[in-house]
Design a protein around this motif. Structure first.
Motif, PDB file in Angstrom:
ATOM      1  N   PRO A 104      65.765  26.212  44.075  1.00  0.00           N
ATOM      2  CA  PRO A 104      66.064  27.304  43.549  1.00  0.00           C
ATOM      3  C   PRO A 104      67.061  27.577  42.312  1.00  0.00           C
ATOM      4  N   PHE A 105      66.918  28.153  41.456  1.00  0.00           N
ATOM      5  CA  PHE A 105      68.029  28.226  40.244  1.00  0.00           C
ATOM      6  C   PHE A 105      67.937  30.035  39.804  1.00  0.00           C
ATOM      7  N   LEU A 106      68.638  30.669  40.300  1.00  0.00           N
ATOM      8  CA  LEU A 106      68.645  32.336  39.874  1.00  0.00           C
ATOM      9  C   LEU A 106      69.958  32.387  38.952  1.00  0.00           C
ATOM     10  N   LEU A 107      69.290  33.130  37.804  1.00  0.00           N
ATOM     11  CA  LEU A 107      70.337  33.506  36.982  1.00  0.00           C
ATOM     12  C   LEU A 107      70.270  34.740  36.717  1.00  0.00           C
ATOM     13  N   ALA A 108      71.394  35.273  36.231  1.00  0.00           N
ATOM     14  CA  ALA A 108      71.689  36.695  36.010  1.00  0.00           C
ATOM     15  C   ALA A 108      71.095  36.912  34.653  1.00  0.00           C
ATOM     16  N   GLY A 109      70.678  38.300  34.474  1.00  0.00           N
ATOM     17  CA  GLY A 109      70.296  38.992  33.089  1.00  0.00           C
ATOM     18  C   GLY A 109      70.529  40.070  33.268  1.00  0.00           C
ATOM     19  N   GLY A 110      69.927  40.988  32.198  1.00  0.00           N
ATOM     20  CA  GLY A 110      70.243  42.259  31.898  1.00  0.00           C
ATOM     21  C   GLY A 110      68.973  43.238  31.401  1.00  0.00           C
ATOM     22  N   VAL A 111      68.846  44.409  31.275  1.00  0.00           N
ATOM     23  CA  VAL A 111      67.674  45.161  30.824  1.00  0.00           C
ATOM     24  C   VAL A 111      67.747  45.701  29.466  1.00  0.00           C
ATOM     25  N   ALA A 112      69.233  45.453  28.835  1.00  0.00           N
ATOM     26  CA  ALA A 112      69.425  46.154  27.657  1.00  0.00           C
ATOM     27  C   ALA A 112      68.600  45.508  26.466  1.00  0.00           C
ATOM     28  N   GLY A 113      68.102  46.191  25.715  1.00  0.00           N
ATOM     29  CA  GLY A 113      67.578  45.788  24.503  1.00  0.00           C
ATOM     30  C   GLY A 113      66.062  44.989  24.400  1.00  0.00           C
ATOM     31  N   LEU A 114      65.674  45.071  25.743  1.00  0.00           N
ATOM     32  CA  LEU A 114      64.172  44.327  25.708  1.00  0.00           C
ATOM     33  C   LEU A 114      62.785  45.295  25.484  1.00  0.00           C
ATOM     34  N   VAL A 115      62.890  46.530  25.604  1.00  0.00           N
ATOM     35  CA  VAL A 115      61.817  47.459  25.003  1.00  0.00           C
ATOM     36  C   VAL A 115      62.596  48.752  24.563  1.00  0.00           C
ATOM     37  N   SER A 116      61.726  49.384  24.035  1.00  0.00           N
ATOM     38  CA  SER A 116      62.300  51.002  23.692  1.00  0.00           C
ATOM     39  C   SER A 116      61.098  51.909  24.025  1.00  0.00           C
ATOM     40  N   ARG A 125      58.537  40.581  28.506  1.00  0.00           N
ATOM     41  CA  ARG A 125      59.152  39.423  28.086  1.00  0.00           C
ATOM     42  C   ARG A 125      60.488  39.681  27.482  1.00  0.00           C
ATOM     43  N   ASN A 126      61.407  38.836  27.530  1.00  0.00           N
ATOM     44  CA  ASN A 126      62.677  38.772  27.075  1.00  0.00           C
ATOM     45  C   ASN A 126      62.419  38.588  25.555  1.00  0.00           C
ATOM     46  N   PRO A 127      62.672  39.289  24.505  1.00  0.00           N
ATOM     47  CA  PRO A 127      62.524  38.830  23.231  1.00  0.00           C
ATOM     48  C   PRO A 127      63.435  38.057  22.692  1.00  0.00           C
ATOM     49  N   PHE A 128      64.686  37.653  23.322  1.00  0.00           N
ATOM     50  CA  PHE A 128      65.690  36.911  22.782  1.00  0.00           C
ATOM     51  C   PHE A 128      65.766  35.437  23.120  1.00  0.00           C
ATOM     52  N   THR A 129      65.709  34.656  22.065  1.00  0.00           N
ATOM     53  CA  THR A 129      65.539  33.363  22.048  1.00  0.00           C
ATOM     54  C   THR A 129      66.225  32.607  21.188  1.00  0.00           C
ATOM     55  N   GLY A 130      66.933  31.361  21.348  1.00  0.00           N
ATOM     56  CA  GLY A 130      67.609  30.574  20.666  1.00  0.00           C
ATOM     57  C   GLY A 130      69.172  30.923  20.979  1.00  0.00           C
ATOM     58  N   PRO A 131      69.940  30.019  20.394  1.00  0.00           N
ATOM     59  CA  PRO A 131      71.353  30.016  21.006  1.00  0.00           C
ATOM     60  C   PRO A 131      72.103  31.178  20.332  1.00  0.00           C
ATOM     61  N   ASP A 132      71.587  31.786  19.125  1.00  0.00           N
ATOM     62  CA  ASP A 132      72.519  32.789  18.292  1.00  0.00           C
ATOM     63  C   ASP A 132      71.960  34.294  19.006  1.00  0.00           C
ATOM     64  N   SER A 133      71.200  34.323  19.866  1.00  0.00           N
ATOM     65  CA  SER A 133      70.524  35.693  20.207  1.00  0.00           C
ATOM     66  C   SER A 133      71.538  35.977  21.806  1.00  0.00           C
ATOM     67  N   PRO A 134      71.430  37.443  22.106  1.00  0.00           N
ATOM     68  CA  PRO A 134      72.263  37.835  23.306  1.00  0.00           C
ATOM     69  C   PRO A 134      72.134  36.838  24.491  1.00  0.00           C
ATOM     70  N   ARG A 135      73.198  36.506  24.966  1.00  0.00           N
ATOM     71  CA  ARG A 135      73.245  35.715  26.256  1.00  0.00           C
ATOM     72  C   ARG A 135      72.818  34.273  25.873  1.00  0.00           C
ATOM     73  N   GLY A 136      72.636  33.877  24.602  1.00  0.00           N
ATOM     74  CA  GLY A 136      72.332  32.605  24.123  1.00  0.00           C
ATOM     75  C   GLY A 136      70.868  32.202  24.470  1.00  0.00           C
ATOM     76  N   GLY A 137      69.894  33.272  24.469  1.00  0.00           N
ATOM     77  CA  GLY A 137      68.478  33.181  24.892  1.00  0.00           C
ATOM     78  C   GLY A 137      68.358  32.386  26.357  1.00  0.00           C
ATOM     79  N   ALA A 138      69.261  32.825  27.228  1.00  0.00           N
ATOM     80  CA  ALA A 138      69.491  31.888  28.387  1.00  0.00           C
ATOM     81  C   ALA A 138      68.186  32.091  29.276  1.00  0.00           C
ATOM     82  N   GLU A 139      67.615  33.357  29.465  1.00  0.00           N
ATOM     83  CA  GLU A 139      66.682  33.775  30.207  1.00  0.00           C
ATOM     84  C   GLU A 139      65.443  32.928  29.832  1.00  0.00           C
ATOM     85  N   ASN A 140      64.946  32.990  28.569  1.00  0.00           N
ATOM     86  CA  ASN A 140      63.963  32.144  28.083  1.00  0.00           C
ATOM     87  C   ASN A 140      63.987  30.627  28.272  1.00  0.00           C
TER      88      ASN A 140
END
Length: 297
Positions: A104-116, A125-140
């Motif tokens: 298992p590998f659990l990582l922390a994320g947040g709910v901010a900015g995912l939907v409106s 789905r988390n819309p943030f992908t790529g290294p320049d996105s919030p949290r570096g797109g780490a969730e995806n």
């Protein structure tokens, strides 16, 4: 289970360590200071010295244990790029170390900015992908490893993880109110913040690592959304200050990053998480914690 935990001496991490140890697990906690190391050892946890930028230590911790919980984050809101880059590198390193192990590998994320316009759900789905996105797109990035032999779990935390000793967002709101002489909120204050007591958040993390299937997104949310006007009113009552409405732009200008954050609507659901884990939050509500006075001592 022997579990490697980053952020082990932090707000959520320290409670998670307590929860894991109480359930009979062993903990290897990442510590960057002598004080953090001593606190972990006093609890009965093992210590691995290092920090979020020490990728060799992260790799060692992940490879030498039966599961990894990644809760550390720089949270430097004055240098988001550095925080995002560090998060992505840490997640990449841990995931690579665990590939093919089915651990298992659990990582922390947040709910901010995912939907409106509605509460975020675990299916969103988390819309943030790529290294320049919030949290570096780490969730995806991490979820890509669900097909590479890693039991990836994402725990999205409410913006308000509250309790005695909290030094996070609510404490920052209290400090901002004291500095300004007024507890502000945006517009009519109907935008909401999800909330969870830290003890409930820690229990969710433990339950997830013990049995949630890989690729699962979980929401550490006890209250779907507390209106920000109610939060500001409670802050005003606790500090003896008036409350006042202002525009979102003025709130951000007056309070900085926390003002911009407080103007957002951050409601979130945890229905699926409760059903999957049998998780039933039992800790105090945000209003109860504010009324108890610990934030104003």
């Amino acid at each position: 289970m022997r579990v490697f935990t980053t952020g082990a001496s932090g707000w959520i991490g320290s409670h998670t360590v307590d929860e894991l140890l109480a359930a009979g697990h062993q903990v290897l906690g990442l510590a960057r200071s002598d004080a953090s190391a001593a606190a972990l050892e006093a609890k009965g946890a093992e210590v691995l010295r290092g920090d979020l930028d020490d990728l060799d230590s992260l790799r060692e911790g992940a490879e030498s244990t039966e599961g990894t919980i990644h809760l550390a984050n720089k949270h430097d809101f004055t240098d988001q790029a550095a925080s995002n880059a560090a998060e992505r590198a840490a997640v990449q390193t841990i995931a690579d170390a665990l590939a093919g192990t089915d651990r298992p590998f659990l990582l922390a994320g947040g709910v901010a900015g995912l939907v409106s316009g509605r509460p975020v759900t675990e299916a969103d789905r988390n819309p943030f992908t790529g290294p320049d996105s919030p949290r570096g797109g780490a969730e995806n990035l991490a979820l890509e490893y669900a097909d590479r032999g890693v039991r990836v779990l994402v725990a999205r935390f409410a913006p308000t993880v509250h309790g005695t000793g909290d030094h996070g967002f609510v404490s920052t709101l209290v400090a901002a109110a004291r500095a300004a002489g007024v507890a502000r909120y945006a517009g009519d204050g109907t935008n909401r913040w999800a909330a969870v007591h830290v003890s409930d958040a820690a229990r969710l993390v433990r339950l997830a690592v013990e049995g949630a299937p890989g690729g699962t997104v979980l929401h550490a949310v006890a209250e779907e959304g507390v209106p920000t006007r109610e939060i500001a009113t409670a802050v005003g009552a606790g500090t003896g200050l008036p409350t006042a409405s202002t525009s979102p732009d003025e709130l951000a200008a007056a309070m900085g990053w926390i003002g911009a954050f407080f103007a957002m609507d951050l409601a979130a659901s945890s229905v699926r998480t409760r059903e999957l884990l049998g998780w039933n939050p039992t800790g105090p509500t945000l209003a109860e914690d504010l009324a108890a006075g610990g934030y104003f001592a």
